[in-house]
Design a protein around this motif. Structure first.
Motif, PDB file in Angstrom:
ATOM      1  N   ALA A  32     -12.417 -32.085 -37.360  1.00 46.78           N
ATOM      2  CA  ALA A  32     -13.553 -32.487 -36.519  1.00 46.78           C
ATOM      3  C   ALA A  32     -14.585 -33.321 -37.274  1.00 46.78           C
ATOM      4  O   ALA A  32     -15.569 -33.775 -36.679  1.00 46.78           O
ATOM      5  N   MET A  33     -14.364 -33.524 -38.572  1.00 45.37           N
ATOM      6  CA  MET A  33     -15.340 -34.274 -39.372  1.00 45.37           C
ATOM      7  C   MET A  33     -15.160 -35.777 -39.189  1.00 45.37           C
ATOM      8  O   MET A  33     -14.042 -36.261 -38.972  1.00 45.37           O
ATOM      9  N   PRO A  34     -16.234 -36.563 -39.305  1.00 51.73           N
ATOM     10  CA  PRO A  34     -16.084 -38.020 -39.295  1.00 51.73           C
ATOM     11  C   PRO A  34     -15.310 -38.492 -40.524  1.00 51.73           C
ATOM     12  O   PRO A  34     -15.295 -37.815 -41.560  1.00 51.73           O
ATOM     13  N   ALA A  35     -14.664 -39.638 -40.429  1.00 47.74           N
ATOM     14  CA  ALA A  35     -13.767 -40.116 -41.473  1.00 47.74           C
ATOM     15  C   ALA A  35     -14.445 -40.195 -42.836  1.00 47.74           C
ATOM     16  O   ALA A  35     -13.839 -39.853 -43.861  1.00 47.74           O
ATOM     17  N   GLY A  88      -5.984 -40.190 -39.752  1.00 49.33           N
ATOM     18  CA  GLY A  88      -5.691 -41.496 -40.340  1.00 49.33           C
ATOM     19  C   GLY A  88      -4.454 -41.510 -41.217  1.00 49.33           C
ATOM     20  O   GLY A  88      -4.307 -42.379 -42.079  1.00 49.33           O
ATOM     21  N   LEU A  89      -3.543 -40.556 -41.005  1.00 53.65           N
ATOM     22  CA  LEU A  89      -2.335 -40.446 -41.819  1.00 53.65           C
ATOM     23  C   LEU A  89      -1.106 -40.881 -41.025  1.00 53.65           C
ATOM     24  O   LEU A  89      -1.066 -40.759 -39.797  1.00 53.65           O
ATOM     25  N   GLU A  90      -0.100 -41.361 -41.747  1.00 55.39           N
ATOM     26  CA  GLU A  90       1.127 -41.841 -41.109  1.00 55.39           C
ATOM     27  C   GLU A  90       2.224 -40.783 -41.094  1.00 55.39           C
ATOM     28  O   GLU A  90       3.132 -40.843 -40.270  1.00 55.39           O
ATOM     29  N   PRO A 127     -12.127 -44.711 -47.672  1.00 53.93           N
ATOM     30  CA  PRO A 127     -12.047 -43.671 -48.691  1.00 53.93           C
ATOM     31  C   PRO A 127     -11.147 -42.508 -48.299  1.00 53.93           C
ATOM     32  O   PRO A 127     -10.579 -41.841 -49.150  1.00 53.93           O
ATOM     33  N   GLY A 128     -11.037 -42.212 -47.016  1.00 57.42           N
ATOM     34  CA  GLY A 128     -10.097 -41.206 -46.554  1.00 57.42           C
ATOM     35  C   GLY A 128     -10.420 -39.793 -47.027  1.00 57.42           C
ATOM     36  O   GLY A 128     -11.553 -39.455 -47.362  1.00 57.42           O
TER      37      GLY A 128
END
Length: 307
Positions: free
Chosen positions: A254-257, A13-15, A218-219
């Motif tokens: 591999a972890m969920p967000a 989820g990073l740019e 929350p990231g």
């Protein structure tokens, strides 16, 4: 950005890469002390007060500081030369400085000094300040330091034509304390000393870097106890923090967000995989003088007298 890294960051989820291995002036972790040092260093250069010395251990952000200084000065009608390859010495270093100012080296120290002096006088008449920045300056020989001392003698009578910033590891200061170049040391108007991050700054630093990389809410989060483990493993050195945190991101892959929380165990595992160890303090040592220093200094001094 290479495709593999782009896919990796997209999954998290990073740019952009939050912990790159190279200097990243775009995401400047601005503490009050760092900003005050940058402002004061820029003021010294604008007012042509002397030359600025920047020292710090490996990985404490010297190159990033220089880039931020360049950004601060870039919009003010200043001309800058940034030299990284300090394995070039003496006449070769002088030729590199000329090329970075957009000038053509003429092949001899005397001719190159003449070319540089004419350029600096022209810029001074146009009210443009010229700044030379040299990174990794601890590699400079006595010959090259003597060359820089002679360049500081280029002046109009009231103002120095060239402002110099020397950045390097702590032994640079010891090199500058050699008796043969004490005139150069006496012209230091500002000494910026970069240090490692304190324990209470590490968590803020990591979250700042993540947010600058587009971390969603929350990231990815770093627990407070994990931040203490990270400080112990890295010694607070930003470059080592980047190495460890980069490995931590792989551990979250591999972890969920909603479960991407970094704990002390992950930090310790990442530190072991990255081979991170706090840097030991260096012993000060003096670089021996080169036999050619006197001959080059004589040539340049004669040229300056002629000019």
């Amino acid at each position: 950005m290479n495709p593999a890294l782009a896919r990796h960051l997209q999954t998290l989820g990073l740019e952009r890469a939050p912990f790159p291995p190279t200097p990243d002036a775009a995401a400047w972790f601005q503490t009050a002390r760092l900003e005050a040092e940058r402002v004061e260093a820029a003021h010294c250069l604008r007012t042509r007060a002397g030359f600025v010395l920047l020292t710090g251990e490996i990985g404490t952000g010297k190159s990033t500081f220089l880039r931020r200084l360049l950004v601060a000065l870039g919009g003010e009608g200043m001309v800058t030369s940034l030299v990284f390859n300090t394995f070039l010495q003496g006449p070769d270093l002088l030729a590199a400085v000329l090329r970075d100012f957009g000038l053509e080296a003429r092949g001899t120290p005397a001719a190159d000094i003449d070319t540089l002096n004419r350029f600096l006088v022209q810029q001074w008449r146009a009210q443009v300040t010229c700044v030379l920045m040299i990174d990794d300056a601890q590699n400079l020989t006595l010959e090259s330091l003597e060359l820089l001392r002679l360049l500081t003698n280029l002046e109009t009578g009231q103002e120095k034509l060239l402002q110099i910033v020397l950045a390097g590891q702590p032994e640079l200061r010891a090199n500058l304390e050699q008796p043969g170049i004490r005139q150069l040391t006496s012209r230091i108007c500002k000494h910026v000393q970069l240090d490692v991050l304190a324990a209470d700054e590490v968590q803020r630093y990591v979250h700042f870097r993540l947010d600058a990389a587009g971390n969603p809410s929350p990231g990815i989060r770093l627990r407070a106890d994990a931040a203490l483990a990270l400080h112990r493993a890295s010694g607070g050195n930003p470059r080592r923090i980047h190495q460890i945190m980069d490995r931590c991101l792989y551990g979250l892959y591999a972890m969920p967000a909603q479960a991407r929380v970094i704990d002390p165990a992950l930090v310790r595992t990442a530190a072991a995989e990255a081979g991170a160890r706090p840097l030991a303090r260096r012993l000060r040592r003096t670089r021996p003088a080169l036999a050619t220093a006197a001959s080059l200094a004589g040539v340049l001094a004669a040229t300056l007298l002629a000019l």
